[in-house]
Design an enzyme around this catalytic site. Sequence first.
Site, mmCIF file in Angstrom:
data_model
loop_
_atom_site.group_PDB
_atom_site.id
_atom_site.type_symbol
_atom_site.label_atom_id
_atom_site.label_comp_id
_atom_site.label_asym_id
_atom_site.label_seq_id
_atom_site.Cartn_x
_atom_site.Cartn_y
_atom_site.Cartn_z
ATOM 1 N N VAL A 231 0.882 -1.189 0.000
ATOM 2 C CA VAL A 231 0.000 0.000 0.000
ATOM 3 C C VAL A 231 0.914 1.232 0.000
ATOM 4 O O VAL A 231 1.258 1.796 1.033
ATOM 5 C CB VAL A 231 -1.004 -0.024 1.178
ATOM 6 C CG1 VAL A 231 -2.089 -1.051 0.898
ATOM 7 C CG2 VAL A 231 -0.365 -0.322 2.502
ATOM 8 N N HIS A 232 1.266 1.652 -1.216
ATOM 9 C CA HIS A 232 2.287 2.684 -1.386
ATOM 10 C C HIS A 232 1.881 4.044 -0.800
ATOM 11 O O HIS A 232 2.583 4.629 0.022
ATOM 12 C CB HIS A 232 2.567 2.901 -2.885
ATOM 13 C CG HIS A 232 2.876 1.660 -3.651
ATOM 14 N ND1 HIS A 232 4.097 1.042 -3.592
ATOM 15 C CD2 HIS A 232 2.124 0.916 -4.510
ATOM 16 C CE1 HIS A 232 4.097 -0.018 -4.395
ATOM 17 N NE2 HIS A 232 2.909 -0.116 -4.948
ATOM 18 N N ASP A 233 0.776 4.580 -1.334
ATOM 19 C CA ASP A 233 0.501 6.004 -1.139
ATOM 20 C C ASP A 233 0.189 6.424 0.299
ATOM 21 O O ASP A 233 0.597 7.531 0.709
ATOM 22 C CB ASP A 233 -0.620 6.461 -2.094
ATOM 23 C CG ASP A 233 -0.169 6.432 -3.555
ATOM 24 O OD1 ASP A 233 1.053 6.379 -3.791
ATOM 25 O OD2 ASP A 233 -1.033 6.480 -4.447
#
Length: 303
Positions: A231-233
């Site tokens: 879950v990058h952002d």
Amino acid sequence: MIIDCDPGVDDAMAIIAAARWADLVGITTVAGNVPLEHTTANACRLRSMLGLDVEVHAGADGPLVGEQEFARHVHGETGLGDVVLPEPDRGPDSEDAVAYLVETTRSEEGLHLVPIGPLTNVALALRADPGLAHRVASITLMGGSALGVGNVSAAAEFNAFADPEAADQVFRSGAKLRMLGLNLTHQVRMGAIHAAECQTIGSPVGDAMAGLLEFYTVFHLAEEDVADGPVHDPCAVLAVTHPELFTLEARSVQVELAGAHTRGMTLVDERGPWATAEANCEVAYGVDADAVIALIMKAVREA
Ligand code: BDR
Ligand code: CA
């Protein structure tokens, strides 16, 4: 905080996290994962669902140079997988994200700018007003990577690859820069287990998050045979609101513009005392992933 985004499955998660943990002032949108019309519509839908009292401004519909790269295979045709959020209560406040960034950072100094899509809007704002770099408290971005981890190519991460000239301008801007790259975000993974937990909440945000995570899980199962994905952002949002959960190191970072195989790579000088250029960026290397995931889940439960 102002979020500049291209929702985007994990951008949506970042906005959900920001709604709970940040003092969110505004959202600007950019073409990236999907075309601008969809990223803007999704931002407006998320604003309505979360009851956010913030402005949404649409920005660039393509990179500074070349053709737009999309990531529909990761985020679906319209950007939120197969999640269909209700129609928003209103549309974007303007089509001029660049003017909004310049004016808002003039009227309120010390904002954190959190870009989680291609850096086109931020580069255009810096081009219009280079002083912006010194008016913001930080530019804390999800993009790029240290330690040679790519996703779009062996060398490059999507947000940097989608507009390398814009990324180059941001990394040379002199702003207080923090990079949450793939080397960091790959340590924070959510999937089927969290989707099931969200499903039990019984709220619109819980249902939306469950749908986003289910879509994401199906993609990662097919690609990597694992039931979760990075879950990058949300990492960029939480690096501002909960800096104690991240460890960062000062580094010189340059964006590769010309490489035959490396265009869009963020070249991080890891040579320590032998580095030839001054550090221009704080690069994130370590994270308390369990704590980050707990904050995201709490944001979903309490939305
Ligand atoms: C980044 O690219 C996009 O697909 C995601 O939303 C994230 O911002 C990860 O490389
Ligand atoms: Ca994004």
